[in-house]
Design a protein around this motif. Structure first.
Motif, PDB file in Angstrom:
ATOM      1  N   GLY A  63     -27.602 -78.233  -5.165  1.00 45.32           N
ATOM      2  CA  GLY A  63     -28.444 -79.413  -5.333  1.00 45.32           C
ATOM      3  C   GLY A  63     -27.715 -80.668  -4.895  1.00 45.32           C
ATOM      4  N   PHE A  64     -26.385 -80.626  -4.929  1.00 46.31           N
ATOM      5  CA  PHE A  64     -25.560 -81.744  -4.465  1.00 46.31           C
ATOM      6  C   PHE A  64     -25.831 -82.053  -2.998  1.00 46.31           C
ATOM      7  CE2 PHE A  64     -21.477 -83.081  -2.492  1.00 46.31           C
ATOM      8  CZ  PHE A  64     -21.281 -84.279  -3.174  1.00 46.31           C
ATOM      9  N   LEU A  65     -26.124 -81.010  -2.212  1.00 46.55           N
ATOM     10  CA  LEU A  65     -26.350 -81.174  -0.775  1.00 46.55           C
ATOM     11  C   LEU A  65     -27.825 -81.297  -0.411  1.00 46.55           C
ATOM     12  CD1 LEU A  65     -23.869 -78.585  -0.891  1.00 46.55           C
ATOM     13  CD2 LEU A  65     -23.556 -79.865   1.216  1.00 46.55           C
ATOM     14  N   THR A  66     -28.700 -81.139  -1.388  1.00 40.79           N
ATOM     15  CA  THR A  66     -30.146 -81.159  -1.143  1.00 40.79           C
ATOM     16  C   THR A  66     -30.638 -82.598  -1.246  1.00 40.79           C
ATOM     17  OG1 THR A  66     -30.213 -78.970  -2.173  1.00 40.79           O
ATOM     18  CG2 THR A  66     -32.326 -80.051  -1.777  1.00 40.79           C
ATOM     19  N   THR A  67     -30.506 -83.337  -0.163  1.00 47.34           N
ATOM     20  CA  THR A  67     -30.657 -84.795  -0.187  1.00 47.34           C
ATOM     21  C   THR A  67     -32.111 -85.222   0.025  1.00 47.34           C
ATOM     22  OG1 THR A  67     -29.981 -84.783   2.142  1.00 47.34           O
ATOM     23  CG2 THR A  67     -28.292 -85.285   0.494  1.00 47.34           C
ATOM     24  N   THR A  68     -32.923 -85.001  -0.991  1.00 44.62           N
ATOM     25  CA  THR A  68     -34.338 -85.374  -0.897  1.00 44.62           C
ATOM     26  C   THR A  68     -34.541 -86.881  -0.924  1.00 44.62           C
ATOM     27  OG1 THR A  68     -34.548 -85.129  -3.299  1.00 44.62           O
ATOM     28  CG2 THR A  68     -35.125 -83.223  -1.944  1.00 44.62           C
ATOM     29  N   ASN A  69     -33.526 -87.635  -1.314  1.00 47.13           N
ATOM     30  CA  ASN A  69     -33.641 -89.093  -1.333  1.00 47.13           C
ATOM     31  C   ASN A  69     -33.103 -89.747  -0.063  1.00 47.13           C
ATOM     32  OD1 ASN A  69     -34.832 -89.211  -3.877  1.00 47.13           O
ATOM     33  ND2 ASN A  69     -32.855 -89.235  -4.928  1.00 47.13           N
ATOM     34  N   ASP A  70     -32.679 -88.939   0.894  1.00 49.30           N
ATOM     35  CA  ASP A  70     -32.201 -89.470   2.168  1.00 49.30           C
ATOM     36  C   ASP A  70     -33.401 -89.967   2.972  1.00 49.30           C
ATOM     37  OD1 ASP A  70     -31.622 -89.531   5.006  1.00 49.30           O
ATOM     38  OD2 ASP A  70     -29.759 -88.492   4.576  1.00 49.30           O
ATOM     39  N   TYR A 116     -24.540 -89.493   9.952  1.00 49.66           N
ATOM     40  CA  TYR A 116     -23.833 -88.214  10.098  1.00 49.66           C
ATOM     41  C   TYR A 116     -22.379 -88.358   9.661  1.00 49.66           C
ATOM     42  CZ  TYR A 116     -21.750 -84.169  12.509  1.00 49.66           C
ATOM     43  OH  TYR A 116     -21.052 -83.025  12.819  1.00 49.66           O
ATOM     44  N   GLU A 117     -21.742 -89.434  10.088  1.00 51.99           N
ATOM     45  CA  GLU A 117     -20.334 -89.639   9.737  1.00 51.99           C
ATOM     46  C   GLU A 117     -20.155 -89.869   8.241  1.00 51.99           C
ATOM     47  OE1 GLU A 117     -19.215 -92.813  12.318  1.00 51.99           O
ATOM     48  OE2 GLU A 117     -18.928 -91.493  14.064  1.00 51.99           O
ATOM     49  N   GLU A 118     -21.145 -90.475   7.605  1.00 46.64           N
ATOM     50  CA  GLU A 118     -21.105 -90.665   6.154  1.00 46.64           C
ATOM     51  C   GLU A 118     -21.061 -89.310   5.448  1.00 46.64           C
ATOM     52  OE1 GLU A 118     -21.384 -92.240   2.270  1.00 46.64           O
ATOM     53  OE2 GLU A 118     -21.013 -93.329   4.140  1.00 46.64           O
ATOM     54  N   TYR A 119     -21.897 -88.384   5.888  1.00 48.55           N
ATOM     55  CA  TYR A 119     -21.892 -87.052   5.284  1.00 48.55           C
ATOM     56  C   TYR A 119     -20.620 -86.282   5.644  1.00 48.55           C
ATOM     57  CZ  TYR A 119     -26.765 -87.569   3.842  1.00 48.55           C
ATOM     58  OH  TYR A 119     -27.919 -87.987   3.229  1.00 48.55           O
ATOM     59  N   GLN A 120     -20.151 -86.456   6.862  1.00 50.51           N
ATOM     60  CA  GLN A 120     -18.935 -85.775   7.282  1.00 50.51           C
ATOM     61  C   GLN A 120     -17.731 -86.169   6.427  1.00 50.51           C
ATOM     62  OE1 GLN A 120     -18.012 -83.902  10.844  1.00 50.51           O
ATOM     63  NE2 GLN A 120     -19.614 -82.968   9.600  1.00 50.51           N
ATOM     64  N   SER A 121     -17.775 -87.357   5.852  1.00 49.66           N
ATOM     65  CA  SER A 121     -16.646 -87.843   5.058  1.00 49.66           C
ATOM     66  C   SER A 121     -16.559 -87.190   3.680  1.00 49.66           C
ATOM     67  CB  SER A 121     -16.743 -89.366   4.894  1.00 49.66           C
ATOM     68  OG  SER A 121     -17.831 -89.721   4.049  1.00 49.66           O
ATOM     69  N   VAL A 122     -17.591 -86.443   3.279  1.00 48.86           N
ATOM     70  CA  VAL A 122     -17.578 -85.790   1.963  1.00 48.86           C
ATOM     71  C   VAL A 122     -16.639 -84.587   2.017  1.00 48.86           C
ATOM     72  CG1 VAL A 122     -18.964 -84.621   0.210  1.00 48.86           C
ATOM     73  CG2 VAL A 122     -19.936 -86.546   1.498  1.00 48.86           C
ATOM     74  N   ARG A 163     -23.376 -77.438   4.603  1.00 48.29           N
ATOM     75  CA  ARG A 163     -23.699 -78.692   5.278  1.00 48.29           C
ATOM     76  C   ARG A 163     -24.862 -79.426   4.618  1.00 48.29           C
ATOM     77  NH1 ARG A 163     -21.605 -75.381   9.158  1.00 48.29           N
ATOM     78  NH2 ARG A 163     -20.506 -76.355  10.920  1.00 48.29           N
ATOM     79  N   PHE A 164     -24.814 -80.742   4.736  1.00 45.88           N
ATOM     80  CA  PHE A 164     -25.961 -81.564   4.388  1.00 45.88           C
ATOM     81  C   PHE A 164     -27.027 -81.401   5.480  1.00 45.88           C
ATOM     82  CE2 PHE A 164     -22.472 -83.655   2.152  1.00 45.88           C
ATOM     83  CZ  PHE A 164     -23.037 -83.926   0.911  1.00 45.88           C
ATOM     84  N   PRO A 165     -28.305 -81.653   5.164  1.00 42.15           N
ATOM     85  CA  PRO A 165     -29.362 -81.484   6.171  1.00 42.15           C
ATOM     86  C   PRO A 165     -29.128 -82.257   7.467  1.00 42.15           C
ATOM     87  CG  PRO A 165     -30.345 -81.647   4.001  1.00 42.15           C
ATOM     88  CD  PRO A 165     -28.877 -81.911   3.816  1.00 42.15           C
ATOM     89  N   VAL A 166     -28.675 -83.501   7.378  1.00 43.62           N
ATOM     90  CA  VAL A 166     -28.417 -84.280   8.592  1.00 43.62           C
ATOM     91  C   VAL A 166     -27.343 -83.612   9.440  1.00 43.62           C
ATOM     92  CG1 VAL A 166     -27.309 -86.411   9.398  1.00 43.62           C
ATOM     93  CG2 VAL A 166     -29.242 -86.534   7.830  1.00 43.62           C
ATOM     94  N   GLU A 167     -26.325 -83.058   8.809  1.00 42.58           N
ATOM     95  CA  GLU A 167     -25.269 -82.371   9.556  1.00 42.58           C
ATOM     96  C   GLU A 167     -25.824 -81.148  10.285  1.00 42.58           C
ATOM     97  OE1 GLU A 167     -21.101 -82.836   7.330  1.00 42.58           O
ATOM     98  OE2 GLU A 167     -22.644 -81.962   6.034  1.00 42.58           O
ATOM     99  N   LEU A 198     -28.302 -84.064  -9.127  1.00 37.80           N
ATOM    100  CA  LEU A 198     -26.971 -83.714  -8.637  1.00 37.80           C
ATOM    101  C   LEU A 198     -26.701 -84.236  -7.229  1.00 37.80           C
ATOM    102  CD1 LEU A 198     -26.574 -79.954  -9.691  1.00 37.80           C
ATOM    103  CD2 LEU A 198     -25.250 -81.889 -10.555  1.00 37.80           C
ATOM    104  N   GLN A 199     -27.757 -84.600  -6.507  1.00 34.88           N
ATOM    105  CA  GLN A 199     -27.598 -84.814  -5.071  1.00 34.88           C
ATOM    106  C   GLN A 199     -26.716 -86.011  -4.735  1.00 34.88           C
ATOM    107  OE1 GLN A 199     -31.038 -86.735  -2.773  1.00 34.88           O
ATOM    108  NE2 GLN A 199     -32.091 -85.871  -4.565  1.00 34.88           N
ATOM    109  N   TYR A 200     -26.013 -85.846  -3.640  1.00 33.22           N
ATOM    110  CA  TYR A 200     -25.166 -86.909  -3.110  1.00 33.22           C
ATOM    111  C   TYR A 200     -26.054 -87.974  -2.473  1.00 33.22           C
ATOM    112  CZ  TYR A 200     -21.821 -89.258  -0.033  1.00 33.22           C
ATOM    113  OH  TYR A 200     -21.060 -90.192   0.617  1.00 33.22           O
ATOM    114  N   VAL A 201     -25.732 -89.229  -2.720  1.00 33.59           N
ATOM    115  CA  VAL A 201     -26.498 -90.338  -2.157  1.00 33.59           C
ATOM    116  C   VAL A 201     -25.604 -91.074  -1.169  1.00 33.59           C
ATOM    117  CG1 VAL A 201     -27.754 -92.467  -2.619  1.00 33.59           C
ATOM    118  CG2 VAL A 201     -27.859 -90.574  -4.261  1.00 33.59           C
ATOM    119  N   PRO A 202     -25.942 -91.051   0.118  1.00 31.86           N
ATOM    120  CA  PRO A 202     -25.093 -91.712   1.119  1.00 31.86           C
ATOM    121  C   PRO A 202     -25.123 -93.224   0.966  1.00 31.86           C
ATOM    122  CG  PRO A 202     -27.134 -90.968   2.116  1.00 31.86           C
ATOM    123  CD  PRO A 202     -27.126 -90.426   0.711  1.00 31.86           C
TER     124      PRO A 202
END
Length: 357
Positions: free
Chosen positions: A78-85, A58-64, A136-140, A230-234
């Motif tokens: 798509g940047f926030l759609t983290t299907t690879n999480d 959660y904190e990793e995503y919060q830092s974005v 928000r990211f899904p985890v958030e 496009l998705q962000y990778v934590p």
């Protein structure tokens, strides 16, 4: 007192009642996780699910920064759609596992997940984040237990994509929703790339696939394809999956024990007071009170356990959850804590007829 506690614990090792494991995840401590409970209605039943969400993820995503979240506008979510999480993948798998267990069709499976997402609270970004827009990211969204229309849409889209369904974002004026690929379904749909995507409203309960809010009937909407590149990778190594699966009957929940009250009652970090089912330990002032309390403390205090909540009564007259309690004992088995108290003569069997056990 410490010597007595240690001796009691050693004796317990000789008589433990163990059961084979069918859950693999474990939680190491209350500070490492956010605990969230979810409840939603589908198929005429109430479903419940408790998640332990890694704090560092959660904190990793919060830092974005918010600038990066908004850089490409609604078409760039798509940047926030983290299907690879890995964690969100596991959330999707658990939901799919529950749906498969009910024999749901593809339509019902997506509807089941939609009902789960719709159960989250609607909150405005300017209230919860201080920004006019803060996608928000899904985890958030899971940790925050809600968000506004783009937050729940991003969560729903991520889950359905992982589950293998064609998904796009639908962007009516001042709103955000999801389109699910389908053919010959009832309801409203939008066409993109010669394919039909049925509208899914993620805010508010009760909206079905194809239901379109009246304000958007006849109104043009932008269709935003989801580009996974496009998705962000934590930046993390491993995240344990959520456990157990959602349940519409038997509740199996991971909880962190913060305080043992006596030999058959304890408090949890999640706010539960738990009464061990069908056992009776000595009360304060009775012979054996200290010994039974110390024994239970040595087993479960400041540890994570799994509680199986009674399906019939759920709670006793004092509001305590009536449960079987299981402790992660080794790589293959759990310890039945209720039975361990009986085996070590720190409690007696008290078989109440108003529960399932």
């Amino acid at each position: 007192m410490k010597t007595k506690c240690f001796m009691v614990f050693l004796l317990a090792l000789l008589f433990l009642t163990l059961i084979p494991k069918n859950l693999s995840a474990r939680v190491n401590g209350q500070d490492d996780y956010y605990y969230r409970d979810f409840e939603w209605d589908y198929d005429g039943r109430t479903w419940t699910w408790s998640l332990s969400i890694p704090r560092y993820l959660y904190e990793e995503y919060q830092s974005v920064p918010v600038f990066d979240r908004l850089r490409d506008g609604p078409g760039g979510y798509g940047f926030l759609t983290t299907t690879n999480d890995y964690y969100i993948e596991s959330v999707a798998e658990k939901l799919q596992e529950a749906a498969n267990g009910e024999g749901y069709s593809s339509f019902d499976e997506v509807s089941f997940v939609l009902a789960f997402v719709q159960s989250l609270d609607y909150t405005s970004d300017n209230v919860t984040s201080g920004y006019d827009e803060y996608p928000r990211f899904p985890v958030e969204t899971l940790v925050d237990n809600g968000g506004d229309c783009e937050d729940t849409s991003i969560l729903f889209a991520t889950l359905t994509l992982i589950m293998g369904y064609g998904t796009v974002y639908i962007n009516p004026p001042n709103h955000y929703a999801v389109g699910i690929l389908g053919d010959d379904l009832d309801g409203y749909y939008f066409t993109y790339d010669e394919k039909t995507y049925y509208y899914c409203e993620t805010t508010g309960k009760g909206w079905k696939i194809g239901d379109l809010p009246e304000d958007f009937i006849g109104v043009e909407a932008s269709i935003c394809p989801i580009r996974d590149w496009l998705q962000y990778v934590p930046d993390y190594v491993y995240v344990p999956p959520p456990s157990p699966t959602p349940s519409s009957g038997e509740d199996m929940i991971e909880v962190y024990v913060t305080e043992v009250v006596d030999g058959d009652t304890f408090h949890t970090f999640q706010g539960y007071t738990v009464r061990l089912a069908d056992v009776d330990a000595p009360e304060f002032g009775e012979v054996g009170f200290s010994e039974s309390t110390i024994f239970l403390e040595s087993l479960i205090e400041n540890k994570t356990v799994i509680i199986d909540i009674d399906d019939i009564s759920r709670t006793d007259p004092y509001g305590r959850f009536v449960c079987l309690v299981f402790l992660d004992w080794n790589s293959t088995h759990y310890l039945n804590v209720n039975q361990a108290l009986i085996n070590e003569h720190h409690a007696v069997i008290d078989d109440f007829s108003n529960n399932e056990f």
